[in-house]
Structures are given as structure tokens and as C-alpha cells.
Design a protein around this motif. Structure first.
Motif, PDB file in Angstrom:
ATOM      1  N   THR A  49      40.971  29.331  32.821  1.00 13.23           N
ATOM      2  CA  THR A  49      40.711  30.632  32.834  1.00 13.23           C
ATOM      3  C   THR A  49      39.768  31.223  33.093  1.00 13.23           C
ATOM      4  N   LEU A  50      40.309  31.879  34.014  1.00 12.35           N
ATOM      5  CA  LEU A  50      38.619  33.276  34.160  1.00 12.35           C
ATOM      6  C   LEU A  50      39.095  34.405  34.284  1.00 12.35           C
ATOM      7  N   GLU A  51      38.638  34.994  33.080  1.00 18.04           N
ATOM      8  CA  GLU A  51      39.335  35.973  32.544  1.00 18.04           C
ATOM      9  C   GLU A  51      38.227  37.752  32.889  1.00 18.04           C
ATOM     10  N   LEU A  52      39.470  38.449  33.457  1.00 20.09           N
ATOM     11  CA  LEU A  52      38.448  39.714  33.988  1.00 20.09           C
ATOM     12  C   LEU A  52      38.573  40.829  33.001  1.00 20.09           C
ATOM     13  N   LEU A  53      37.060  41.339  32.806  1.00 17.57           N
ATOM     14  CA  LEU A  53      37.061  42.575  31.673  1.00 17.57           C
ATOM     15  C   LEU A  53      36.449  43.526  32.160  1.00 17.57           C
ATOM     16  N   ASP A  54      35.632  43.755  32.934  1.00 15.00           N
ATOM     17  CA  ASP A  54      35.383  44.589  33.491  1.00 15.00           C
ATOM     18  C   ASP A  54      35.409  44.557  35.227  1.00 15.00           C
ATOM     19  N   PHE A  55      36.153  44.903  35.878  1.00 13.17           N
ATOM     20  CA  PHE A  55      36.006  45.216  37.643  1.00 13.17           C
ATOM     21  C   PHE A  55      35.498  47.123  38.371  1.00 13.17           C
ATOM     22  N   ASN A  56      34.479  46.747  38.349  1.00 11.49           N
ATOM     23  CA  ASN A  56      34.110  48.784  38.833  1.00 11.49           C
ATOM     24  C   ASN A  56      33.348  47.899  40.067  1.00 11.49           C
ATOM     25  N   ALA A  57      33.764  48.395  41.349  1.00 12.08           N
ATOM     26  CA  ALA A  57      33.340  48.935  42.373  1.00 12.08           C
ATOM     27  C   ALA A  57      33.123  49.948  43.240  1.00 12.08           C
ATOM     28  N   ILE A  58      32.571  50.494  43.991  1.00  9.96           N
ATOM     29  CA  ILE A  58      31.789  51.468  43.668  1.00  9.96           C
ATOM     30  C   ILE A  58      32.595  51.957  45.942  1.00  9.96           C
ATOM     31  N   SER A  59      32.926  50.765  46.456  1.00 12.48           N
ATOM     32  CA  SER A  59      33.391  50.231  47.555  1.00 12.48           C
ATOM     33  C   SER A  59      33.988  49.333  47.678  1.00 12.48           C
ATOM     34  N   TYR A  60      35.791  49.954  49.241  1.00 10.20           N
ATOM     35  CA  TYR A  60      36.355  48.703  49.046  1.00 10.20           C
ATOM     36  C   TYR A  60      35.102  47.354  49.263  1.00 10.20           C
ATOM     37  N   GLU A  61      34.198  47.442  50.515  1.00 11.00           N
ATOM     38  CA  GLU A  61      33.278  46.344  50.418  1.00 11.00           C
ATOM     39  C   GLU A  61      32.399  45.672  49.334  1.00 11.00           C
TER      40      GLU A  61
END
Length: 241
Positions: A73-85
Motif C-alpha cells: 500500500t502506498l499512502e500519500l501523506l503530503d501532496f503539494n503542487a504549484i501548478s496543474y503540470e
């Protein structure tokens, strides 16, 4: 554009991630500024944490993920992106792990329309109402609040059964100054319980929603003035204590 994982030069890239994170959440509603001690606490709680950083052509951080892989299982703890790309490229990075995991889990705000990011969004979603907000000192809160448009003074009548110091009528001037009005005359005002006021002020629902439920009282003129004064952004919070 390229990815880098933090196996090498961890301290160098980790410092860049912390700067990127705090810059991003400073323009978002409801997120928590993470001091160095808080970051270290997060790493201690999940010692097997991995990071992946997405960079632009000159090496500037454009997004990152913090994640763990356990029991397929891959658990995402943070996902922060500055743009859609950068967001889409981070998802492609996650997709590259499908040979070693059977399941990907994580949390996101219900307002983000998470499923629309995928061509075939067939996955299980669970909505959890696990957040709470409570204004302890209404006067100090109003003094720091980023009102958008105040053409003439606003009046707020707060009802609070637990904190008597909040049972006041507050006057908010055009420049943002806040005073307590001891003997209001005939001023029209917005009247709300402190609990409903708390969720209103962070953007959980629009003012019309509380008016419809009879949890906010005021004339049509007052409701319109307050609606124009309040910023419109839904809150998100992903840190636990």
C-alpha cells in the motif's frame, strides 16, 4: 523537468521542501505553518517516509509528495503542487510504482473534486467529518481577519454560552479596526452563535447557507454587506495533533 528522491543530499532537499510548503500554505485557507520541530515530529512518527520532488528547468521546486509504502500500500501523506503540470507529473511518478503496490490511499479536501483528475475515476471515496473550529477570543480574531470589502462599518452580535467575554456587539470599521459597542443604538447587525460564526469565518459554507438554516440573522442589506466582506475560500487541514 525532472524528479529527485531524497536518498542523497537529504538535508539540502528537505530544507527546500520546507520552504516550498510554507510558501504554498501561506496563500491557502486553514493550513498549518510547520515549524522545524513539527517537521521533525512528522518524520519521527513515520520513520519510513519517502519524498519525491518535482523541479523545473532551473532546479526550482514545483511540487513534492511525502509517502510511505507498506504491505503493498502506498499512502500519500503530503501532496503539494504549484501548478496543474506539476500535479500531473507527480501522479505519473506515483503511477510508476504500480508494479510494487496494490493500493494507493490518501486524504484530500472534499471540495477539490479529486476524481476529476483521472480519465477513469473508479475508486472508493469515504467522506469523514473529523474537523472542528472554535473561536476563543472573537475580538482578537476579528482584528487579524483578512476582510475583503467593507464600505461602511459592520456590526456583529455574538452569542457564546461558554465564553462570556465573547457575548458582545463588535464594530468593524472600513480600515479593519475592531471595537466593542457597549450600548448599540439602532445599528443593523449580523447575529450568530460563536460555533456557527467560527465555521462561517473560515469559509466552510457561504453566509446564505447559515441564513437558510436560520443560524444567521440580519436584514437583506446586512447579509449582502457581510457576504461582500468575507473572503471565499474553502478551508483544508491535513495535520493531526
Amino acid at each position: 523537468h525532472r524528479f529527485t528522491e531524497l536518498d542523497l543530499d537529504f538535508d539540502y532537499w528537505f530544507s527546500k521542501i520546507k520552504i516550498f510548503y510554507n510558501e504554498q500554505i501561506a496563500i491557502q485557507n486553514g493550513r498549518m505553518i510547520r515549524e522545524d520541530d513539527w517537521w521533525q515530529r512528522l518524520l519521527r512518527r513515520t520513520s519510513d517516509t519517502s519524498f519525491a520532488v518535482y523541479l523545473d528547468e532551473v532546479g526550482k521546486v514545483m511540487g513534492y509528495i511525502r509517502y510511505t509504502i507498506q504491505n503493498l500500500t502506498l499512502e500519500l501523506l503530503d501532496f503539494n503542487a504549484i501548478s496543474y503540470e506539476s500535479q500531473q507529473n507527480l501522479w505519473q511518478f506515483i503511477q510508476s510504482h504500480t508494479a510494487e503496490v496494490e493500493k494507493i490511499i490518501g486524504e484530500d479536501s472534499n471540495q477539490q473534486s479529486f476524481g476529476t483528475a483521472f480519465l477513469n475515476p473508479q475508486f472508493q471515496q469515504k467522506i469523514v467529518q473529523d474537523k472542528m473550529i472554535r473561536i476563543i477570543d472573537v475580538e482578537r480574531f476579528l482584528c487579524s481577519y483578512p476582510f475583503e470589502k467593507i464600505d461602511e462599518p459592520l456590526y456583529l452580535n455574538v452569542q457564546d454560552k461558554q465564553a462570556e467575554w465573547n457575548n458582545q456587539v463588535f464594530k468593524i470599521e472600513q480600515e479593519g479596526q475592531v471595537t466593542i459597542v457597549k450600548t448599540p443604538k439602532n445599528e443593523e447587525m449580523l447575529t450568530m452563535d460563536v460555533g456557527k460564526l467560527s465555521s462561517l469565518m473560515v469559509g466552510y459554507h457561504s453566509l446564505d447557507w447559515y441564513v437558510f438554516r436560520k443560524e444567521a440573522n440580519g436584514s437583506d442589506k446586512i447579509i449582502k454587506q457581510w457576504d461582500e466582506a468575507l473572503p471565499k475560500e474553502y478551508p483544508s487541514f491535513y495535520d493531526y495533533f
